[in-house]
Structure formats: structure tokens, C-alpha cells
Design a protein around this motif. Structure first.
Motif, short mmCIF file in Angstrom:
data_model
loop_
_atom_site.label_atom_id
_atom_site.label_comp_id
_atom_site.label_asym_id
_atom_site.label_seq_id
_atom_site.Cartn_x
_atom_site.Cartn_y
_atom_site.Cartn_z
N MET A 1 77.77 56.70 60.74
CA MET A 1 76.83 56.15 59.79
C MET A 1 77.53 55.90 58.45
O MET A 1 78.28 56.72 57.97
N MET A 2 77.24 54.75 57.86
CA MET A 2 77.85 54.39 56.58
C MET A 2 77.21 55.19 55.45
O MET A 2 76.02 55.43 55.44
N LYS A 3 78.04 55.60 54.51
CA LYS A 3 77.54 56.35 53.37
C LYS A 3 76.86 55.42 52.37
O LYS A 3 77.40 54.40 52.00
N LYS A 4 75.66 55.77 51.97
CA LYS A 4 74.93 54.97 50.98
C LYS A 4 75.15 55.60 49.61
O LYS A 4 74.29 56.33 49.11
N ASP A 5 76.30 55.36 49.01
CA ASP A 5 76.58 55.98 47.72
C ASP A 5 76.60 54.97 46.58
O ASP A 5 77.05 55.27 45.49
N ASN A 6 76.07 53.78 46.84
CA ASN A 6 75.98 52.74 45.81
C ASN A 6 74.54 52.56 45.36
O ASN A 6 73.61 52.82 46.12
N LEU A 7 74.39 52.11 44.13
CA LEU A 7 73.09 51.68 43.61
C LEU A 7 73.20 50.19 43.35
O LEU A 7 74.17 49.75 42.72
N ILE A 8 72.23 49.43 43.82
CA ILE A 8 72.23 47.99 43.60
C ILE A 8 70.98 47.63 42.82
O ILE A 8 69.87 47.90 43.27
N PHE A 9 71.17 47.04 41.63
CA PHE A 9 70.04 46.66 40.79
C PHE A 9 69.67 45.21 41.04
O PHE A 9 70.53 44.33 40.95
N ILE A 10 68.39 44.97 41.34
CA ILE A 10 67.89 43.61 41.47
C ILE A 10 66.75 43.42 40.47
O ILE A 10 66.15 44.40 40.02
N GLY A 11 66.47 42.18 40.14
CA GLY A 11 65.39 41.87 39.22
C GLY A 11 65.66 40.56 38.51
O GLY A 11 66.73 39.97 38.65
N MET A 12 64.68 40.12 37.77
CA MET A 12 64.79 38.87 37.03
C MET A 12 65.87 38.98 35.95
O MET A 12 66.21 40.07 35.51
N PRO A 13 66.39 37.83 35.50
CA PRO A 13 67.28 37.86 34.35
C PRO A 13 66.54 38.53 33.18
O PRO A 13 65.32 38.40 33.06
N ALA A 14 67.27 39.27 32.39
CA ALA A 14 66.76 39.93 31.18
C ALA A 14 66.00 41.22 31.44
O ALA A 14 65.42 41.79 30.53
N SER A 18 72.40 44.75 34.02
CA SER A 18 73.74 45.11 33.53
C SER A 18 73.68 46.22 32.49
O SER A 18 74.46 47.18 32.55
N THR A 19 72.77 46.11 31.54
CA THR A 19 72.67 47.11 30.47
C THR A 19 72.34 48.49 31.05
O THR A 19 73.02 49.48 30.77
N VAL A 20 71.31 48.56 31.88
CA VAL A 20 70.92 49.82 32.52
C VAL A 20 72.03 50.25 33.47
O VAL A 20 72.41 51.42 33.52
N GLY A 21 72.56 49.29 34.22
CA GLY A 21 73.59 49.59 35.22
C GLY A 21 74.83 50.25 34.65
O GLY A 21 75.34 51.22 35.21
N GLY A 97 73.79 50.98 50.17
CA GLY A 97 73.26 51.67 49.00
C GLY A 97 71.76 51.64 48.91
O GLY A 97 71.06 51.21 49.83
N ILE A 98 71.29 52.07 47.78
CA ILE A 98 69.87 52.05 47.47
C ILE A 98 69.63 50.86 46.54
O ILE A 98 70.31 50.71 45.53
N VAL A 99 68.67 50.02 46.92
CA VAL A 99 68.34 48.84 46.13
C VAL A 99 67.23 49.21 45.15
O VAL A 99 66.15 49.63 45.56
N VAL A 100 67.54 49.09 43.86
CA VAL A 100 66.61 49.44 42.80
C VAL A 100 66.12 48.16 42.13
O VAL A 100 66.91 47.41 41.57
N TYR A 101 64.83 47.93 42.22
CA TYR A 101 64.21 46.77 41.59
C TYR A 101 63.74 47.15 40.20
O TYR A 101 62.87 47.99 40.04
N LEU A 102 64.37 46.56 39.19
CA LEU A 102 63.92 46.73 37.80
C LEU A 102 62.86 45.67 37.56
O LEU A 102 63.15 44.48 37.48
#
Length: 179
Positions: A1-14, A18-21, A97-102
Motif C-alpha cells: 500500500m502506498m503511503k499517503k504522506d502528502n497534503l494536496i490543496f484544491i480550491g478556487m484561485p485566491a 499557496s499561502t496556507v500551503g 495523499g489527503i486532498v484538502v478543499y479550501l
């Protein structure tokens, strides 16, 4: 099993991907990756130049290729807002990874983005920024493992909410903090 050690931020521009990331990456001892910068490096031109030359479809092909082939561990990844149109890329992100929707309301986004075109937001013929927002929100919700609503919060509060969500996810075995 692949390790999910990444966080991926998705969401609209602005929304602050990047700032939170960047701050979340520092706090968690992870590397920060902005995939828009990767695309520009690989293509040796600016995003708007790619879009002007190849159109939206051509850009999305490149965006999909770069994001789906990203080999990252122990990273916080900030892809462009249109990555949710790239099914292969999003499947790859769900695996690594875990996909985080801002999330933020249309009113909040509109206030932050005075000119969508200057911000590099591509609107199809006859499409409004509001219809693009509604279209993308459905996709963000589809792919999100965690949703953080930013409306009414300062950036520091959003960062704390993300860190709490990551802690909870790791306790539930969804996320590997150690690499």
C-alpha cells in the motif's frame, strides 16, 4: 500500500492554496510544491502564454500530465484551480495523499479577485466567473477528503483548522505523518 504522506490543496484561485500551503508545509516539516511553477519550468513559458498558444484544452492536457506524474513524498502540494478537470491527476492525488478543499463563498472569492482575467482564470466563451465557480465547486467537493471553509476566518485560523484536520486524519489512519 502506498503511503499517503502528502497534503494536496484544491480550491478556487485566491483561497490561499499557496499561502496556507507554505505555512502548513513548514509547520509539518514537509516540502512545498506549487505545480503551476512546475508547469512553467517544464514548458519554459508562463501559464498565460501556454493558454494563449494552446487554448484551454491544450493547457489542461499539460496540467494533467504534470500533476499525474508528480512523484512526491512528505509534501504539501498546491495545484492550480483547474486541476479538478484532470481526472487522472486527481486520481493520482487521491492515491498519494489527503486532498484538502479550501472552500470560500463566491462573494469572498469575488472580493479577493478583482479581475479574473488578470489572475489567469480562463473563462470559456460566454461563461461568467460565477458559473465557473459553481462548476468547480461540485468537482472540489467530489475529490475532497477534507473541506475547510474559510469564510469569516483570518489566514492564521485557516492554517490552524487545516493542522487540526490533518491531526484528526492521522489519528484515523488516513494520513501518515512520518515518512
Amino acid at each position: 500500500m502506498m503511503k499517503k504522506d502528502n497534503l494536496i490543496f484544491i480550491g478556487m484561485p485566491a483561497v490561499g492554496k499557496s499561502t496556507v500551503g507554505v505555512v502548513v508545509a513548514k509547520r509539518l516539516g514537509k516540502r512545498f510544491i506549487d505545480t503551476d511553477l512546475l508547469i512553467q519550468e517544464q514548458e519554459k513559458r508562463l501559464l498565460r502564454e501556454i493558454i494563449e498558444d494552446l487554448g484551454e484544452e491544450g493547457f489542461l492536457e499539460i496540467e494533467n500530465r504534470v500533476n499525474r506524474s508528480l512523484d512526491a513524498e512528505n509534501s504539501v502540494i498546491s495545484p492550480g484551480g483547474s486541476v479538478v478537470y484532470c481526472e487522472e491527476a486527481m486520481q493520482h492525488y487521491k492515491e498519494i495523499g489527503i486532498v484538502v478543499y479550501l472552500s470560500a463563498s463566491y462573494q469572498t472569492i469575488k472580493k479577493r479577485i478583482k479581475s479574473p482575467k488578470k489572475r489567469g482564470v480562463v473563462l470559456r466563451e460566454g461563461q461568467t466567473f460565477q458559473s465557473l465557480y459553481k462548476e468547480r465547486v461540485k468537482l472540489f467537493e467530489k475529490y475532497a477528503d477534507v473541506t475547510i471553509c474559510e469564510d469569516g476566518y483570518q489566514i492564521e485560523e485557516t492554517i490552524e483548522m487545516v493542522l487540526e484536520a490533518v491531526e484528526k486524519a492521522s489519528e484515523e489512519g488516513m494520513f501518515c505523518k512520518e515518512s
